[in-house]
Design an enzyme around this catalytic site. Structure first.
Site, mmCIF file in Angstrom:
data_model
loop_
_atom_site.group_PDB
_atom_site.id
_atom_site.type_symbol
_atom_site.label_atom_id
_atom_site.label_comp_id
_atom_site.label_asym_id
_atom_site.label_seq_id
_atom_site.Cartn_x
_atom_site.Cartn_y
_atom_site.Cartn_z
ATOM 1 N N ASP A 1 0.136 -3.099 2.114
ATOM 2 C CA ASP A 1 -0.169 -1.947 1.020
ATOM 3 C C ASP A 1 0.866 -1.531 0.407
ATOM 4 O O ASP A 1 2.036 -1.243 0.740
ATOM 5 C CB ASP A 1 -0.739 -0.700 1.715
ATOM 6 C CG ASP A 1 -0.990 0.199 0.860
ATOM 7 O OD1 ASP A 1 -1.998 0.056 -0.020
ATOM 8 O OD2 ASP A 1 -0.166 1.298 0.782
ATOM 9 N N ASP B 1 -3.392 -3.862 -4.794
ATOM 10 C CA ASP B 1 -2.178 -3.108 -4.230
ATOM 11 C C ASP B 1 -2.331 -3.183 -2.558
ATOM 12 O O ASP B 1 -1.543 -2.782 -2.025
ATOM 13 C CB ASP B 1 -1.987 -1.667 -4.597
ATOM 14 C CG ASP B 1 -3.361 -0.869 -3.897
ATOM 15 O OD1 ASP B 1 -4.258 -1.486 -3.670
ATOM 16 O OD2 ASP B 1 -3.193 0.575 -4.177
ATOM 17 N N GLU B 2 -3.458 -4.222 -2.104
ATOM 18 C CA GLU B 2 -3.368 -4.499 -0.916
ATOM 19 C C GLU B 2 -3.613 -5.730 -0.426
ATOM 20 O O GLU B 2 -4.540 -6.615 -1.111
ATOM 21 C CB GLU B 2 -4.204 -3.550 -0.198
ATOM 22 C CG GLU B 2 -4.206 -3.354 1.447
ATOM 23 C CD GLU B 2 -5.156 -2.312 1.816
ATOM 24 O OE1 GLU B 2 -5.843 -2.560 2.835
ATOM 25 O OE2 GLU B 2 -4.911 -1.109 1.261
#
Length: 420
Positions: A15, A115-116
């Site tokens: 993350d 974002d992950e």
């Protein structure tokens, strides 16, 4: 629980912390860990939501991502505010993914969101040494090369890696969980909505059954959970034991109902039915294009509406199941208007959503002897889709989109709902 036959891979869930804020910090030569930064949806709207806030922004000023609004941010010389640059965010995310591909084949990387991402290193363990060492190496190099702080959860399957990230690593930076950790690290979690996959409504339903912790789910009767919640009840039971049989790239919750939907936050209050009907039509157009491209038709159509924060009335979310499955834009639109007419309270609207569920393959649709124009409308729909696919989403619009209430032209300039 016998874990002998369960997957025992080495999977990372990475993350990018406060990703939008971190990316803007890199772009402007700031330190996201020491500088109060907020990324705002739009400077023009006082009520625009905060998309991302740096750790100092949260700690010093109490501004939270996805919750706080622009008007809540104090005027302070230390604060840096930015509008999103979605093309830049996407490009940076892709560069990070390409970097990770130096360690594993591309098919072993799954981008869960901008974002992950998940990384399966099981097939390349012997190349890079001990898995935990590689996880920490990747974590360190993402920060050193790209300037993006990140947290890593590690586990034997995607679910446990994700839980290790959400419950532990987002506080400590890194966490490795095994099946043996489930009773001590997962079961004590409460409230239930702290666990990935459990929303507030499901939490309330489980609380009503006397279940307050994840351990309470694990020690429940799975047949009772299935009777109460259907297939999701069994999913809850399996997940409470850390069981996940999905492969990389598959959804963590399998067999979930397929649906197509779209929502948008209006940039100003829409006061009348006539105004609200225009973005509803535009959203129906987009949803049904995707339904047609996927080869489906659907029966259950939903409309959601949230009012302005100044309104005296709560919003609504209502559904209607039609007799004949469809992928026609105007059929969905007319059904949404029926729901709007029945439930609209006359207050200023600020957020809309439409969705179609109860889907089946398009080839299963039956001929209607009393609707001679149906086939022509289907051909027209696919033709319009082809034109938009080739020349852009705004190359062919309905006349309503050119009125003051239209949003399609403005949104056509956005990337992921924001400025590029």
């Amino acid at each position: 629980m016998n874990y002998e036959d369960m997957p025992k891979k080495d999977i990372f869930c990475i993350d990018m912390r406060s990703y939008y804020a971190s990316a803007m910090a890199v772009l402007h030569g700031l330190d996201v860990m020491t500088t109060p930064i907020a990324v705002i949806g739009s400077f023009e709207q006082p009520g625009s939501v905060v998309l991302a806030a740096s750790p100092p922004m949260k700690k010093r000023f109490g501004i939270k991502s996805g919750v706080s609004r622009r008007y809540e941010i104090p005027k302070h010389p230390d604060i840096h505010l930015f509008e999103p640059k979605m093309n830049y965010f996407i490009e940076l995310s892709m560069e990070i993914t390409k970097y990770i591909a130096n360690y594993v084949p591309p098919e072993c990387i799954h981008s869960y969101s901008i974002d992950e991402l998940f990384v399966d290193i099981s097939k390349t363990d012997n190349l890079w040494g001990e898995p935990e060492g590689l996880a920490r190496r990747i974590q360190r190099e993402i920060y050193e090369i790209f300037g993006i702080p990140n947290s890593v959860g590690m586990g034997p399957n995607m679910l446990i890696a994700k839980l290790a990230l959400d419950i532990s690593a987002k506080k400590t930076g890194f966490a490795k969980w095994t099946y043996e950790d489930v009773p001590t690290k997962l079961w004590p979690v409460r409230p239930l909505s702290e666990m990935w996959g459990i929303g507030k409504q499901m939490e309330a339903n489980l609380n009503a059954m006397g279940i307050q912790t994840i351990g309470g789910i694990a020690n429940s009767d799975p047949k009772e959970l299935e009777k109460r919640f259907g297939i999701m009840g069994l999913q809850l039971y399996n997940h409470s034991w850390g069981i996940d049989l999905s492969e990389l790239g598959e959804p963590l919750v399998k067999n979930s109902a397929l649906s197509f939907g779209k929502g948008q936050m209006l940039m100003k209050d829409f006061h009348t039915r006539q105004q609200i009907a225009v973005p509803i039509l535009e959203m129906c157009e987009d949803v049904m294009r995707r339904v047609r491209e996927a080869g489906y038709v659907g029966r259950t159509i939903s409309l959601g509406l949230s009012y302005s924060r100044h309104a005296m009335t709560k919003g609504f979310h209502r559904s209607r199941t039609i007799e004949v499955p469809t992928n026609e834009t105007l059929v969905m639109y007319r059904t949404c208007l029926e729901l709007l007419d029945e439930h609209f309270a006359g207050e200023p609207a600020r957020q809309l959503s439409v969705r179609i569920t109860n889907l089946e393959p398009e080839r299963s649709i039956q001929l209607d002897l009393f609707d001679e124009q149906k086939e022509k409308r289907e051909i027209l729909g696919h033709t319009m889709d082809a034109i938009r696919a080739r020349f852009g989403s705004t190359s062919l619009l309905r006349a309503a989109s050119f009125t003051d209430a239209g949003t399609a032209l403005q949104r056509g300039k956005l990337v992921g709902g924001h400025l590029g």
